[in-house]
Design an enzyme around this catalytic site. Structure first.
Site, mmCIF file in Angstrom:
data_model
loop_
_atom_site.group_PDB
_atom_site.id
_atom_site.type_symbol
_atom_site.label_atom_id
_atom_site.label_comp_id
_atom_site.label_asym_id
_atom_site.label_seq_id
_atom_site.Cartn_x
_atom_site.Cartn_y
_atom_site.Cartn_z
ATOM 1 N N ASN A 1 39.975 28.345 43.360
ATOM 2 C CA ASN A 1 38.525 28.169 43.551
ATOM 3 C C ASN A 1 37.883 27.842 42.200
ATOM 4 O OD1 ASN A 1 37.807 30.746 42.190
ATOM 5 N ND2 ASN A 1 39.017 31.588 43.872
ATOM 6 N N ASP B 1 41.518 34.599 49.506
ATOM 7 C CA ASP B 1 41.738 35.444 50.685
ATOM 8 C C ASP B 1 43.050 35.095 51.392
ATOM 9 O OD1 ASP B 1 39.470 37.050 50.501
ATOM 10 O OD2 ASP B 1 38.206 35.449 51.306
ATOM 11 N N LYS C 1 33.727 48.061 51.961
ATOM 12 C CA LYS C 1 34.697 48.300 50.885
ATOM 13 C C LYS C 1 34.435 49.628 50.162
ATOM 14 C CE LYS C 1 35.602 43.354 50.439
ATOM 15 N NZ LYS C 1 36.394 42.350 49.747
HETATM 16 O O1 PMT Z 1 33.992 33.195 37.009
HETATM 17 P P1 PMT Z 1 32.651 32.486 36.950
HETATM 18 O O2 PMT Z 1 32.791 30.989 36.913
HETATM 19 O O3 PMT Z 1 31.776 33.027 35.859
HETATM 20 O O4 PMT Z 1 31.902 32.796 38.326
HETATM 21 C C1 PMT Z 1 31.476 34.098 38.616
HETATM 22 C C2 PMT Z 1 31.740 34.471 40.071
HETATM 23 C C3 PMT Z 1 30.878 33.609 40.985
HETATM 24 C C4 PMT Z 1 33.222 34.275 40.419
HETATM 25 C C5 PMT Z 1 31.385 35.987 40.197
HETATM 26 O O5 PMT Z 1 30.067 36.195 39.818
HETATM 27 C C6 PMT Z 1 31.565 36.482 41.633
HETATM 28 O O6 PMT Z 1 30.685 36.409 42.444
HETATM 29 N N1 PMT Z 1 32.784 37.053 41.927
HETATM 30 C C7 PMT Z 1 33.213 37.471 43.251
HETATM 31 C C8 PMT Z 1 33.706 36.281 43.996
HETATM 32 C C9 PMT Z 1 34.302 36.627 45.331
HETATM 33 O O7 PMT Z 1 35.437 36.337 45.540
HETATM 34 O O8 PMT Z 1 33.557 37.261 46.154
HETATM 35 P P2 PMT Z 1 34.056 37.741 47.651
HETATM 36 O O9 PMT Z 1 32.806 37.880 48.370
HETATM 37 O O10 PMT Z 1 35.081 36.797 48.178
HETATM 38 O O11 PMT Z 1 34.757 39.144 47.407
HETATM 39 C C10 PMT Z 1 34.020 40.347 47.368
HETATM 40 C C11 PMT Z 1 34.689 41.311 46.421
HETATM 41 O O12 PMT Z 1 36.005 41.659 46.886
HETATM 42 C C12 PMT Z 1 34.863 40.767 45.025
HETATM 43 O O13 PMT Z 1 34.573 41.799 44.116
HETATM 44 C C13 PMT Z 1 36.327 40.361 44.967
HETATM 45 O O14 PMT Z 1 36.861 40.498 43.635
HETATM 46 C C14 PMT Z 1 36.981 41.352 45.935
HETATM 47 N N2 PMT Z 1 38.156 40.822 46.640
HETATM 48 C C15 PMT Z 1 38.027 39.745 47.449
HETATM 49 C C16 PMT Z 1 39.133 39.281 48.142
HETATM 50 C C17 PMT Z 1 40.376 39.924 47.991
HETATM 51 N N3 PMT Z 1 41.465 39.496 48.621
HETATM 52 N N4 PMT Z 1 40.462 40.979 47.149
HETATM 53 C C18 PMT Z 1 39.378 41.442 46.483
HETATM 54 O O15 PMT Z 1 39.475 42.412 45.734
#
Ligand code: PMT
Length: 400
Positions: A208, A277, A339
């Site tokens: 991504n 994911d 979570k």
């Molecule tokens: O890295 P940059 O270019 O500075 O950009 C910053 C960012 C946009 C990546 C950052 O600010 C951000 O929003 N990070 C979370 C991105 C994300 O994957 O969000 P999510 O909604 O898919 O996941 C929610 C949370 O669960 C996150 O804390 C993620 O780390 C965690 N997660 C998600 C999927 C997975 N399989 N395991 C996880 O632990």
């Protein structure tokens, strides 16, 4: 951190003096009022006029200058300083300070100041490794002086080794760390940053747009504020911030293993990484060949690392990020609850000045008790500061 601060930049004589000019430029750009004190030897390398022009202040060179003493005086320099930076600091200067000698304007001002002093030594490798130098450096450290280790590389004298003045950016970062409040001292923070890569075959992968900038900013500020920081990072082009231990990983499964290994000792876990994911169900051993007009990839689910941590949270402080393209607050609130988090940073990634791969961000903080705090457009460093204000608050409340 440096905005409005008075910094005395002490320059002693060595070939690296020219780098102090760039350091002065960075310090003034960061908002500091800089007064430069040069030793007699330093003036052999760069003239005071260069420093004077860039600082906008007279350069101080002479302990017995009637004019300078009347205008500002060495005691006044020492008193008005928020920070002393000695760069480059020669073996002679370090030796004099360690032995309590004050025989010129710079050593006298350093001795008279109550401000923190950051010494940045630069010298020939053999001098740097000399036990007499090491003894003097140790005396400085024992007396609360800060010392930034020299970098390794080819030196002006022709030797290869440790002794180079570090990059001005590194010196600036360290100066900011010296001035930062140490409200996270003793706190172990485990952080994740960057994307993950899920290999399809030896040459292709799914990933991504995460650059790691957000997570690295949190790591830099947390270390500056005294935390012990372990950063589990997906592939990025960024430099690991000073004082941060980095564990590089590639895939979500590698990230999970590294996070679980370090989670035990962490009191706070912040997950800024954009974890894939799904991953290809099968990774081809060889580069896949073109066959037919289309290709269907079978994907399978990756472990959700944050959910796993939430399920066995104990008394840890758990903070997630949510990158959303629609219904930001609703989706972020769902993730916070599902979570089992203390807090989530909701990130609208549809804007050009926020989210992935930019230096700014627009976020909202959602708390477990239902409160929502909205932050405007700001640098990722400032988002990190604001986030760590909340971490410091939650952490100190837990310890009460
Ligand atoms: O890295 P940059 O270019 O500075 O950009 C910053 C960012 C946009 C990546 C950052 O600010 C951000 O929003 N990070 C979370 C991105 C994300 O994957 O969000 P999510 O909604 O898919 O996941 C929610 C949370 O669960 C996150 O804390 C993620 O780390 C965690 N997660 C998600 C999927 C997975 N399989 N395991 C996880 O632990």
């Amino acid at each position: 951190m440096l905005q409005g601060k008075t910094v005395i930049l002490g320059v002693s004589g060595g070939i690296a003096v020219y780098k102090a000019v760039e350091l002065l430029r960075l310090l003034t750009k960061a908002g500091a009022q800089v007064h430069v004190v040069m030793t007699r030897n330093a003036q052999q390398f760069v003239t005071p006029l260069t420093f004077q022009t860039l600082s906008g202040n007279p350069v101080h060179t002479d302990l017995f200058s009637l004019y300078q003493e009347q205008e500002i005086g060495h005691i006044s320099l020492a008193d008005r300083a928020d920070l002393f930076i000695l760069a480059p600091a020669t073996a002679n200067l370090i030796g004099k300070i360690a032995q309590g000698l004050a025989d010129d304007l710079l050593s006298t001002s350093v001795m008279a100041t109550k401000a923190p002093v950051l010494a940045v030594p630069a010298m020939n490798t053999n001098m740097y490794e000399n036990p007499l130098y090491k003894r003097n450096e140790k005396i400085l450290l024992e007396h609360g002086y800060h010392v930034l280790e020299p970098a390794t590389g080819s030196l002006a004298c022709g030797w290869e080794g440790q002794g180079k003045l570090p990059d001005p950016e590194t010196i600036l970062e360290t100066a900011e760390a010296v001035l930062a409040p140490k409200d996270l001292l003793g706190c172990h923070i485990l952080l994740t940053a960057g994307p993950t890569r899920e290999e399809i075959d030896p040459v292709r992968y799914l990933t991504n747009h995460s650059s790691g900038k957000m997570g690295y900013a949190v790591a830099a500020v947390a270390a500056r504020r005294g935390a012990t920081v372990t950063l589990v990072s997906g592939p990025t082009n960024l430099t690991v911030p000073t004082g941060v231990k980095c564990v590089p990983v590639c895939s979500a499964r590698e990230m999970r293993a590294a996070v679980l290994e370090h989670a035990e000792s962490a009191e706070v876990i912040i997950k800024a990484a954009a974890v894939a994911d799904y991953r290809p169900a099968v990774r081809a051993e060889q580069k896949m060949k073109k066959t037919g007009d289309g290709l269907t990839l079978q994907l399978e689910k990756n472990p959700d690392i944050l959910s796993e941590l939430g399920a066995r949270k104990g008394d840890k402080i758990l903070i997630g990020f949510a990158a959303e393209t629609e219904r930001l607050l609703i989706h972020a609130a769902e993730k916070l609850k599902k979570k089992n988090l203390d807090m989530i940073v909701a990130n609208d990634v549809t804007r050009l000045d926020a989210g992935f791969n930019v230096d700014t961000n627009i976020v909202r903080f959602l708390y477990a008790d239902g409160r929502v705090e909205e932050l405007g457009l700001m640098s990722k460093m400032l988002v990190a500061e604001k986030l760590l204000d909340q971490v410091a608050r939650l952490w100190s409340a837990k310890r009460r």
